[in-house]
Enzyme design. Structure first.
Site, PDB file in Angstrom:
ATOM      1  N   GLY A 230       0.845  -1.195   0.000  1.00  0.00           N
ATOM      2  CA  GLY A 230       0.000   0.000   0.000  1.00  0.00           C
ATOM      3  C   GLY A 230       0.877   1.240   0.000  1.00  0.00           C
TER       4      GLY A 230
ATOM      5  N   ARG B 162       1.590  -3.721  12.308  1.00  0.00           N
ATOM      6  CA  ARG B 162       0.910  -4.134  13.531  1.00  0.00           C
ATOM      7  C   ARG B 162       1.522  -5.449  13.989  1.00  0.00           C
ATOM      8  NH1 ARG B 162      -0.480   0.319  13.749  1.00  0.00           N
ATOM      9  NH2 ARG B 162      -2.574   1.204  13.968  1.00  0.00           N
TER      10      ARG B 162
ATOM     11  N   GLU C 209       1.139  -5.412  22.445  1.00  0.00           N
ATOM     12  CA  GLU C 209       1.537  -4.058  22.811  1.00  0.00           C
ATOM     13  C   GLU C 209       0.619  -3.482  23.893  1.00  0.00           C
ATOM     14  OE1 GLU C 209       2.672  -2.432  18.985  1.00  0.00           O
ATOM     15  OE2 GLU C 209       2.264  -0.479  19.871  1.00  0.00           O
TER      16      GLU C 209
ATOM     17  N   HIS D 210       6.994   1.794  18.942  1.00  0.00           N
ATOM     18  CA  HIS D 210       5.905   2.195  18.031  1.00  0.00           C
ATOM     19  C   HIS D 210       6.014   3.689  17.673  1.00  0.00           C
ATOM     20  CE1 HIS D 210       1.544   1.037  16.751  1.00  0.00           C
ATOM     21  NE2 HIS D 210       2.087   1.913  15.909  1.00  0.00           N
TER      22      HIS D 210
HETATM   23  C1  DGY Z   1      -0.961   4.315  12.775  1.00  0.00           C
HETATM   24  O1  DGY Z   1      -1.203   5.463  12.388  1.00  0.00           O
HETATM   25  O2  DGY Z   1      -1.712   3.378  12.543  1.00  0.00           O
HETATM   26  C2  DGY Z   1       0.313   4.122  13.513  1.00  0.00           C
HETATM   27  O3  DGY Z   1       0.471   2.848  13.992  1.00  0.00           O
HETATM   28  C3  DGY Z   1       0.497   5.157  14.600  1.00  0.00           C
HETATM   29  O4  DGY Z   1       0.767   6.340  13.975  1.00  0.00           O
END
Ligand code: DGY
Length: 317
Positions: A154, A236, A265, A283
């Site tokens: 993406g 993720r 997390e 993160h």
């Molecule tokens: C998101 O935007 O999904 C990131 O993991 C945090 O900025």
């Protein structure tokens, strides 16, 4: 109109909302809001700005009296039961595009940190262990001519590919959908996931979390990895079966792995702390002044649009 922001964000969010005559309530502490307080303070809000640390589930949504919009301060929205919000007529928005460059930069930094032992080298110097140049001190690996496998092509995956192309790498990618945007920018070959795992010297994961991607990398396919692969994940944690990865790292089947995200997390598998072939980040993919400002601005603008009777700028559905 009242908007509840579940954590202190860059000031621009609050400023924009107030400018539009909206009353703003912000959770004042810099940590996830306790659930009971979250339910209490969001109950009568017309709009909510949420973070990925809040579970916007059925209980949360049922508790809302007249909310029209939930603006997630993130591009990912796996913390939100989007279908249920939709069934209740609540708009859900996210913050796509504006954090792409920051996350792609961080991913490349993480890959380089893994390839060249940057973190361990820094630690080594700080501990006073550097006593002179050595032919074999912290030998790493070049990026040039390496096969990079992008899992999830993406926006962010594509930007990572563009950056890595400049290092002279060969790009292959796996993408579930036919979205071949990546090929507009770099010459890249679309392959099956198993082929990608077998061929890549460096793997970068850029998948949104969903029922389709949960543990998409698991013991059945991680066994295909090349010895000495570099694997980084800035998407993720739940897309990788972390226990399997930890086992492989302990057995030195992976050269170095870079994590910006974790399966449970903010809890981190303690075994990772003992390993010297991992780089662990908290993160911070989108953590630049620029991206976080734009995310706050866009979240607020989405709320303002809906509360003014307009369509949101970046709706999820
Ligand atoms: C998101 O935007 O999904 C990131 O993991 C945090 O900025």
């Amino acid at each position: 109109m009242k908007v509840f922001i579940t954590r202190k964000l860059p000031d621009v969010a609050e400023q924009l909302l107030v400018k539009h005559g909206i009353v703003v309530d912000v959770y004042e502490k810099d940590r996830p809001i306790p659930r009971r307080e979250l339910l209490r303070r969001s109950k009568d809000a017309d709009g909510i700005v949420s973070l990925l640390t809040e579970k916007v589930d059925k209980q949360f949504i049922d508790n809302l009296k007249h909310c029209k919009v939930i603006a997630n301060y993130a591009v990912g929205y796996d913390n939100i039961d989007v279908d249920y919000a939709k069934s209740k007529g609540i708009f859900v928005t996210n913050t796509p595009d504006i954090l792409t460059d920051s996350t792609a930069d961080l991913t490349v930094a993480l890959i380089l940190a893994c390839a060249r032992h940057i973190v361990r080298s820094d630690e080594f110097v700080r501990k006073g262990k550097y006593v002179g140049w050595k032919p074999k001190l912290f030998l790493g690996t070049e990026l040039k001519d390496k096969v990079v496998g992008i899992i999830g092509a993406g926006r962010i995956g594509t930007e990572v590919a563009k950056r890595l192309k400049a290092f002279g790498t060969k790009i292959i990618y796996f993408n579930n959908s036919q979205n071949n945007k990546i090929e507009k920018y770099v010459s890249a070959e679309r392959v099956t996931l198993n082929k990608l795992l077998k061929k890549s010297d460096i793997i970068s994961v850029h998948l949104p979390l969903s029922s389709l991607t949960y543990h998409i990398l698991n013991k059945n396919n991680l066994k295909f990895l090349k010895q000495n692969v570099i694997l980084v994940n800035t998407s993720r944690g739940e897309v990788i079966e972390e226990d399997t990865l930890v086992k492989m790292l302990k057995q030195r089947k992976i050269f170095v792995a870079g994590f910006d995200v974790y399966e449970n997390e903010p809890k981190i598998n303690k075994e990772l702390f003992a390993l010297d072939n991992v780089v662990l980040l908290p993160h911070i993919g989108s953590a630049t002044f620029e991206a976080r400002f734009r995310m706050a601005e866009l979240a607020a603008k989405n709320v303002i649009a809906v509360l003014s009777g307009k369509k949101p700028i970046t709706p999820i559905y």
